[in-house]
Enzyme design. Structure first.
Site, PDB file in Angstrom:
ATOM      1  N   ASP A 178       0.831  -1.210   0.000  1.00  0.00           N
ATOM      2  CA  ASP A 178       0.000   0.000   0.000  1.00  0.00           C
ATOM      3  C   ASP A 178       0.864   1.257   0.000  1.00  0.00           C
ATOM      4  O   ASP A 178       0.364   2.373  -0.124  1.00  0.00           O
ATOM      5  CB  ASP A 178      -0.988   0.004   1.170  1.00  0.00           C
ATOM      6  CG  ASP A 178      -0.328  -0.014   2.537  1.00  0.00           C
ATOM      7  OD1 ASP A 178       0.920   0.005   2.615  1.00  0.00           O
ATOM      8  OD2 ASP A 178      -1.067  -0.063   3.539  1.00  0.00           O
ATOM      9  N   SER A 179       2.180   1.067   0.085  1.00  0.00           N
ATOM     10  CA  SER A 179       3.114   2.184  -0.057  1.00  0.00           C
ATOM     11  C   SER A 179       2.990   2.839  -1.430  1.00  0.00           C
ATOM     12  O   SER A 179       3.477   3.950  -1.640  1.00  0.00           O
ATOM     13  CB  SER A 179       4.556   1.706   0.157  1.00  0.00           C
ATOM     14  OG  SER A 179       4.829   0.554  -0.639  1.00  0.00           O
TER      15      SER A 179
ATOM     16  N   ASP B   1      -1.035  -6.433  -0.091  1.00  0.00           N
ATOM     17  CA  ASP B   1      -1.066  -5.667   1.158  1.00  0.00           C
ATOM     18  C   ASP B   1      -2.474  -5.095   1.366  1.00  0.00           C
ATOM     19  O   ASP B   1      -2.900  -4.200   0.633  1.00  0.00           O
ATOM     20  CB  ASP B   1      -0.047  -4.536   1.058  1.00  0.00           C
ATOM     21  CG  ASP B   1       0.343  -3.952   2.400  1.00  0.00           C
ATOM     22  OD1 ASP B   1      -0.200  -4.399   3.420  1.00  0.00           O
ATOM     23  OD2 ASP B   1       1.197  -3.051   2.414  1.00  0.00           O
TER      24      ASP B   1
ATOM     25  N   LYS C 192      -1.275  -9.527   3.231  1.00  0.00           N
ATOM     26  CA  LYS C 192      -0.528  -9.040   4.391  1.00  0.00           C
ATOM     27  C   LYS C 192      -1.419  -8.168   5.254  1.00  0.00           C
ATOM     28  O   LYS C 192      -2.177  -7.345   4.738  1.00  0.00           O
ATOM     29  CB  LYS C 192       0.702  -8.236   3.965  1.00  0.00           C
ATOM     30  CG  LYS C 192       1.527  -7.717   5.169  1.00  0.00           C
ATOM     31  CD  LYS C 192       2.773  -6.984   4.735  1.00  0.00           C
ATOM     32  CE  LYS C 192       2.513  -5.553   4.343  1.00  0.00           C
ATOM     33  NZ  LYS C 192       2.088  -4.701   5.500  1.00  0.00           N
TER      34      LYS C 192
ATOM     35  N   GLU D 168      -1.328  -5.655   8.870  1.00  0.00           N
ATOM     36  CA  GLU D 168      -0.545  -4.975   9.901  1.00  0.00           C
ATOM     37  C   GLU D 168      -1.209  -5.164  11.260  1.00  0.00           C
ATOM     38  O   GLU D 168      -2.430  -5.030  11.374  1.00  0.00           O
ATOM     39  CB  GLU D 168      -0.460  -3.473   9.616  1.00  0.00           C
ATOM     40  CG  GLU D 168       0.395  -3.097   8.433  1.00  0.00           C
ATOM     41  CD  GLU D 168       0.532  -1.581   8.305  1.00  0.00           C
ATOM     42  OE1 GLU D 168       0.176  -0.851   9.256  1.00  0.00           O
ATOM     43  OE2 GLU D 168       0.995  -1.123   7.241  1.00  0.00           O
TER      44      GLU D 168
ATOM     45  N   GLU E  38       9.223  -4.031  10.961  1.00  0.00           N
ATOM     46  CA  GLU E  38       9.610  -2.745  10.380  1.00  0.00           C
ATOM     47  C   GLU E  38      10.142  -1.765  11.411  1.00  0.00           C
ATOM     48  O   GLU E  38       9.510  -1.515  12.445  1.00  0.00           O
ATOM     49  CB  GLU E  38       8.424  -2.096   9.644  1.00  0.00           C
ATOM     50  CG  GLU E  38       8.797  -0.761   9.026  1.00  0.00           C
ATOM     51  CD  GLU E  38       7.759  -0.227   8.058  1.00  0.00           C
ATOM     52  OE1 GLU E  38       7.998   0.859   7.489  1.00  0.00           O
ATOM     53  OE2 GLU E  38       6.713  -0.872   7.872  1.00  0.00           O
TER      54      GLU E  38
END
Length: 263
Positions: free
Chosen positions: A43-44, A82, A111, A113, A177
């Site tokens: 998603d970056s 993501d 993925k 978070e 991270e």
């Protein structure tokens, strides 16, 4: 060319370093696929491609478009999607969205978070047959500020507990991270699945970077990024030369022109 599977990723723990990068497009994905074990459609892309200030504004529909392009361009790497902010607020919403993502993109895994707060969601997804890659430490979707994590004992304990909790919930690997070196080492030793570091030291079982950061295209230069190229300069030089050629009428050249043939 043998396809990388989750089983193969798991076997690399403590044996062979896992190579990971992000990709959002066909061209980058085709190159990364030659060398990477895992390609993350991160998603970056919201910040890297669309100029967003955070990853929170990325829509799942946008992610799906990019993921389809990446997946269709890869043969070898494990491709991970993501999941964007607020697409997995509970296990039912998470499953509905993840199921759609897998169906439309054919990605190999998703993925998420988070730590202890998403364990039920992870268990539900894994039970339903959707592989999950975990992510602890700095969480861009919820952290707000990009600061190193684990500097004090309370924070270190929480992140370690989060990692162990999602490991026990069934994730096949965990991205760590931007944490202090000792914490990354401790997490890696305390779980039997691979850890993948981004700003988390060589003690992890693998490494991941945002490709645009690594090749000097994004302009983002945190301490943990090594620049293997400077594409910003290369592209600027190319555009400058092109502009000069156009202004001086040196382009198009003879070889760039279609001749009119009388028939």
């Amino acid at each position: 060319m043998q396809k990388i599977t989750i089983k193969k990723i798991l076997k690399k723990k403590n044996k062979l370093p896992i190579v990971c990068l992000t990709a959002y497009s066909k061209n980058v994905a085709k190159i990364a696929d030659k060398y990477c074990d895992i390609i993350l459609v991160g998603d970056s892309l919201g910040m890297v491609l669309y100029g967003m200030k955070t990853t929170r504004d990325v829509k799942i529909e946008t992610m799906i478009l990019h993921a389809k392009a990446v997946k269709e361009s890869t043969k070898r790497s494990l491709v991970v999607f993501d999941m964007p902010y607020k697409t997995y607020t509970n296990k039912f919403i998470a499953y509905k969205n993840a199921k759609t993502v897998i169906k439309l993109t054919k990605c190999d895994a998703i993925k998420l978070e988070g730590g202890t707060e998403i364990t039920n969601t992870i268990k539900h997804l894994v039970k339903k047959g959707i592989p999950v890659l975990g992510h602890v430490g700095l969480l861009p979707q919820t952290s707000g500020k990009f600061k190193v994590k684990g500097k004090n004992s309370i924070e270190r304990k929480k992140i370690l507990n989060d990692a162990i909790a999602i490991f026990n919930s069934g994730v096949f690997a965990i991205i760590i991270e931007c944490v202090v070196e000792g914490l990354a080492k401790e997490i890696t030793k305390n779980i039997s699945i691979p850890t993948i570091g981004i700003g988390a030291s060589k003690h992890c079982d693998g490494q991941i970077l945002v490709t645009e950061d690594m090749v000097g295209l994004s302009g983002f230069s945190p301490k943990f990024v090594k620049h293997y190229a400077n594409l910003n300069k290369s592209i600027e030089k190319s555009i400058k030369n092109y502009a000069e050629d156009v202004k001086m009428k040196r382009f198009p050249f003879i070889k760039n022109v279609y001749k009119w043939k009388i028939i």
